[in-house]
Design an enzyme around this catalytic site. Structure first.
Site, short mmCIF file in Angstrom:
data_model
loop_
_atom_site.label_atom_id
_atom_site.label_comp_id
_atom_site.label_asym_id
_atom_site.label_seq_id
_atom_site.Cartn_x
_atom_site.Cartn_y
_atom_site.Cartn_z
CG ASP A 1 3.48 -5.31 10.75
OD1 ASP A 1 4.47 -5.53 11.47
OD2 ASP A 1 2.77 -6.23 10.31
NE ARG B 1 -2.55 -0.34 3.50
CZ ARG B 1 -3.11 0.35 4.50
NH1 ARG B 1 -4.26 0.95 4.32
NH2 ARG B 1 -2.52 0.44 5.67
CB SER C 1 5.46 -6.09 8.19
OG SER C 1 4.73 -4.90 8.09
#
Length: 924
Positions: A664, A546, A610
């Protein structure tokens, strides 16, 4: 049945016209015979009435007033062909008592062998005391066992008891009321299985174990179910009449639990006892009822069963003779004698192919001396009575079939009805009439009618055999799932080991060898509300990537606005080269900047990455190792921020100010910290599993300085890589680990994260199938495919709102053709795997919150955990079990769980904003 010229009625009418004695003022015979002829509209109305009674019988609050009692039988499964063994059965419920030996073979042919012996049930026994009745049953069984040389064997026994009983378990049943002329004293309201056991115990030569008690109707369904797996309805049309069928557990209020199905014994003979059929009952039905042993009861049975049809015929013939319509008006003793005309007479008189000879012979034997017209008329009266019986039976059966179809939510139902009973077997026209009317009433049901070849008694043995099979299967399933059931002591042990690993990761001398890496993030503060500006955020952590534009406003109108676009990361990129991966990321950023119209702006950027990174500062992150299926080459040991900067330079279209690289989990904590200053822990429970928390600087030996706090990314997924939790790893965990891209690593994550739970379930399902406990022992091609069982299926299957029918549909999507029983087992497996994951996650989190409490030096800690991840958000039970476990293992900590709204992306922007704020303060 015709009513026009040449029909029985017109002949009767002509005869009546000829009778001077009854010519004036009397109504024609059709007025009372026509009332027994039921149109399809009337039958559809009977169907609707019966369905309403079924619903009443199934409801806890309405069962007491329902005439159709809908009694749970505790028979939960039909035969599946894998039953085997030697079983005894006894059958009590008609004019004869029967003892049987049934051998069931699991030889691939699904065969059984049956030997039996009939014994009379004398009148003094069926109308005597309970002690006498059960002693008689035990004596007959002993005689049978001696004749077969079985008295020295210990055998399981099934008891067919063909009277309405209230059961609380399979091997227990209290008699509600006697039917079929039985009037035994002292039995009603008592457990008949206990009475049988007591009687058997008096015979020292008998060693049998009464495992199941069934109604003859249930026995019939089970007998036919052994030959036809589609059989899920049982029907008796004989001395008595009744039906049973497999009902969804979620509809049976009288029994705990909503998983699977259970056979319901409708006891439909009492339908109409509340007056619901009064408009259909004739004067003959009322007269018959008044003369019965149980007036006002079993009214439906009295209109259908063979025990009463002969008597109905006699009453009609008596009235017609008195009116001069038959036998020249001469009333013989036979017509005045109750039960003189029996069902066997009715059956014989309806053999149309043999003309009138049978009818004439029977009537002559009864001293009635009929003319040819009398024979025709009597034959038609028999037809009217038996046809009405078939019609009413068809209407009630059609109601059951409609309910089954609606339960299954199918447009067309394919099912089999197993049938037994003298009326169905011996009456020449009855089966054809019944089948025809049922098919007319339920055209959307494809019904096969299967005659039970060995009666209901074999069914009792089959129920016992199925109970035996289920008990053996239960042991095997429990053995497979036992390692997933973690005791409180085991969870405390996990918590303590996690705590020890956290300490190793923080200490300089042990950090290098620690499995929980405790990576410093250089995030030293949480949002204070003064952050503002426009920021870009990147979020890479799974199969999707994203890019976000985040606008943060401070002050009284404090707010965060976000715009984002999601881009897929193909497998070949995930497992290609590092350069290809970062070029793909930059291509996605370029698309987003163009889409938002901000390609020329040099915005501060936060990069949510992440994967475990070792950081030397907030904008430097060296990849320790890939997780979650990523395997891009030339990345491990490299600074991912430098790799991103190089990819931006290679493209040479725009420049960005990369301020922070964050995990994350840290992003999640910061997002929730923006809303709640008490949030100092971040938890991800999704594709991966991880925790971060704010640690006192004085405890972080690998970073200089003792003042303040810093967020530690625990990377707890590696917990156990040193073997410290091998005692709770199952063979399925090891299989999943060995088949993964990073064998031997991230062992805790592989037991707790969404990426692996479905694969653990798949390995268990394969094992259970190999053991013959699932999918008929057939491992489908789809089940062999790694990754086919995604974690989203666990969430769907474990949903409380989902009926087993929908679970079966999910399994069918996976190419798994499951039975109802298979679906229950699959649901149980999913539950065991996901519950363990939540408990292990809770044990790890309890170690963190306990450490936070000790850091603060307080007796009682109040703290908030920011949470993100699909497993936590979407699984129906994961969050509850996780929270319960933390409460249990950290009782001195009051933990609030706060769901992160768009945690990792928004968090990256907030970290960037906080970093900018702190940087500006430092410069000043």
């Amino acid at each position: 049945i015709g009513w026009g010229e040449g029909s029985a009625v017109s002949l009767l009418a002509e005869k009546r016209e000829a009778s001077q004695a009854h010519h004036r003022g009397a109504c024609l015979p059709p007025s009372y015979l026509y009332h027994m002829r039921l149109s399809d509209d009337v039958l559809l109305d009977v169907m609707a009435r019966f369905r309403a009674e079924m619903a009443k019988g199934l409801g806890r609050d309405t069962n007491s007033t329902a005439t159709v009692k809908m009694l749970p039988s505790f028979v939960r499964s039909l035969p599946d062909g894998s039953e085997k063994g030697d079983f005894l059965a006894v059958d009590l419920g008609g004019s004869q008592f029967r003892a049987l030996e049934v051998k069931v073979f699991n030889d691939g042919k699904q065969s059984s062998q049956l030997e039996s012996k009939f014994y009379p049930t004398p009148k003094e026994v069926i109308q005597g005391s309970g002690t006498e009745l059960f002693s008689y049953v035990a004596d007959c069984l002993l005689d049978f066992m001696e004749s077969k040389n079985l008295q020295h064997k210990k055998l399981p026994l099934g008891f067919t008891f063909s009277f309405p009983c209230k059961q609380t378990k399979l091997e227990e049943g209290a008699l509600l009321a006697w039917t079929k002329h039985f009037k035994v004293r002292g039995v009603q309201g008592t457990d008949v299985v206990s009475s049988l056991r007591k009687a058997l115990q008096k015979h020292k030569d008998i060693d049998v174990d009464v495992l199941a008690m069934v109604n003859d109707t249930v026995g019939t369904m089970m007998t036919c179910g052994y030959d036809d797996p589609h059989c899920e309805v049982g029907l008796i049309i004989g001395t008595g009449t009744n039906a049973c069928y497999m009902e969804e557990m979620r509809h049976i209020d009288l029994v705990e639990g909503d998983e699977g199905r259970m056979c319901i014994n409708t006891e439909w003979g009492a339908f109409g006892d509340d007056g619901a059929l009064d408009d259909l009952r004739t004067e003959f039905d009322r007269e018959l009822d008044l003369g019965s042993l149980n007036p006002g009861k079993q009214l439906f049975e009295k209109m259908i069963s063979s025990l009463y049809l002969g008597e109905l015929v006699r009453l009609i013939l008596l009235k017609m003779t008195k009116e001069g319509l038959l036998f020249n008006g001469k009333v013989s003793t036979a017509l005045l004698t109750k039960d003189k005309i029996e069902m066997k007479h009715v059956c014989a008189m309806e053999k149309y192919k043999e003309g009138l000879s049978n009818t004439k012979e029977i009537l002559t034997e009864l001293n009635l001396f009929p003319s040819e017209e009398d024979c025709i008329a009597v034959q038609h009266v028999c037809t009217i009575v038996s046809f009405r019986s078939a019609n009413l039976c068809a209407a009630a059966l059609a109601a059951i079939l409609t309910r089954l179809r609606e339960n299954k939510k199918v447009l067309r139902l394919r099912t089999t009805v197993g049938i037994d009973g003298g009326l169905y077997k011996t009456h020449p026209q009855y089966p054809k009439r019944l089948h025809k009317v049922v098919r007319r009433l339920v055209p959307n049901c494809d019904v096969r009618f299967l005659l039970s070849q060995s009666g209901s008694s074999k069914g009792a043995a089959m129920v016992t055999a199925v109970a035996y099979r289920l008990a053996a299967q239960r042991k095997q399933i429990d053995a497979v799932l036992a390692p997933f059931l973690l005791s409180l002591d085991t969870l405390r042990e996990v918590k303590n080991k996690m705590r020890a690993e956290l300490e190793y990761g923080l200490k300089r001398e042990t950090q290098a060898s620690a499995t929980v890496k405790m990576l410093p993030t250089y995030v030293c503060g949480t949002p204070d509300g003064t952050e503002s500006g426009k920021f870009l955020a990147l979020d890479l952590g799974g199969t999707n990537f994203r890019v976000l534009l985040v606008k943060i406003r401070s002050g009284r109108r404090r707010s965060v606005q976000m715009y984002n676009k999601i881009f897929a990361i193909p497998l070949e990129i995930m497992q290609g080269t590092g350069e290809e991966l970062f070029d793909h990321i930059v291509q996605c950023i370029a698309d987003f900047l163009e889409y938002m119209g901000i390609k020329g702006a040099r915005l501060p950027l936060g990069f949510t990455f992440s994967f475990p990174c070792r950081q030397a500062s907030i904008d430097k992150g060296t990849l320790v190792g890939w997780t979650k299926g990523f395997k891009a080459t030339d990345c491990e040991g490299e600074d991912v921020v430098d790799m991103l900067r190089e990819a931006i330079r290679r493209r040479n279209e725009f420049d960005l100010d990369i301020v922070a690289v964050v995990n994350d989990t840290v992003g999640t904590m910061m997002t929730c910290g923006y809303e709640d200053p008490n949030c100092e822990i971040g938890l991800i429970a999704g594709t991966g599993s991880n925790v971060c928390y704010m640690e006192d600087m004085k405890n972080i030996e690998i970073v200089e300085g003792n003042e303040g706090k810093m967020c530690i990314n625990t990377e707890w997924g590696g917990f156990g890589d040193n073997g410290c939790i091998d005692n709770i790893r199952t063979k399925y965990d090891k299989q999943v680990d060995e088949g993964s891209l990073n064998a031997g690593k991230q062992r805790y994550e592989k037991m707790t994260s969404g990426m692996y739970l479905g694969e653990i379930v798949r390995q268990i399902l394969i094992d259970l199938t190999k053991q013959g406990l699932l999918f008929r022992g057939q491992i489908s091609e789809s089940l062999r495919k790694r990754g086919i069982f995604e974690t989203k299926f666990l969430s769907q299957i474990e949903s409380d709102r989902l009926a087993l029918l929908q679970v079966r549909r999910i399994l069918q999507q996976l190419g798994l053709d499951s039975t109802c029983e298979d679906s229950i087992i699959v649901k149980e497996v999913c539950g065991a795997v996901s519950r363990r994951a939540a408990q292990l996650c809770g044990a790890g989190l309890a170690a963190i919150v306990e450490k936070k409490r000790e850091n603060r030096g307080v007796e009682h800690l109040q703290i908030t955990v920011g949470v993100d991840g699909t497993l936590y958000k979407l699984h129906p039970h994961f969050s509850r079990v996780l929270q319960e476990t933390v409460r249990e293992l950290a009782p001195q900590c009051d933990v609030t769980f706060m769901l992160s709204e768009d945690g990792s992306g928004k968090g990256a922007a907030l970290i960037t904003a906080v970093a900018k704020r702190l940087h500006n303060i430092g410069r000043k």
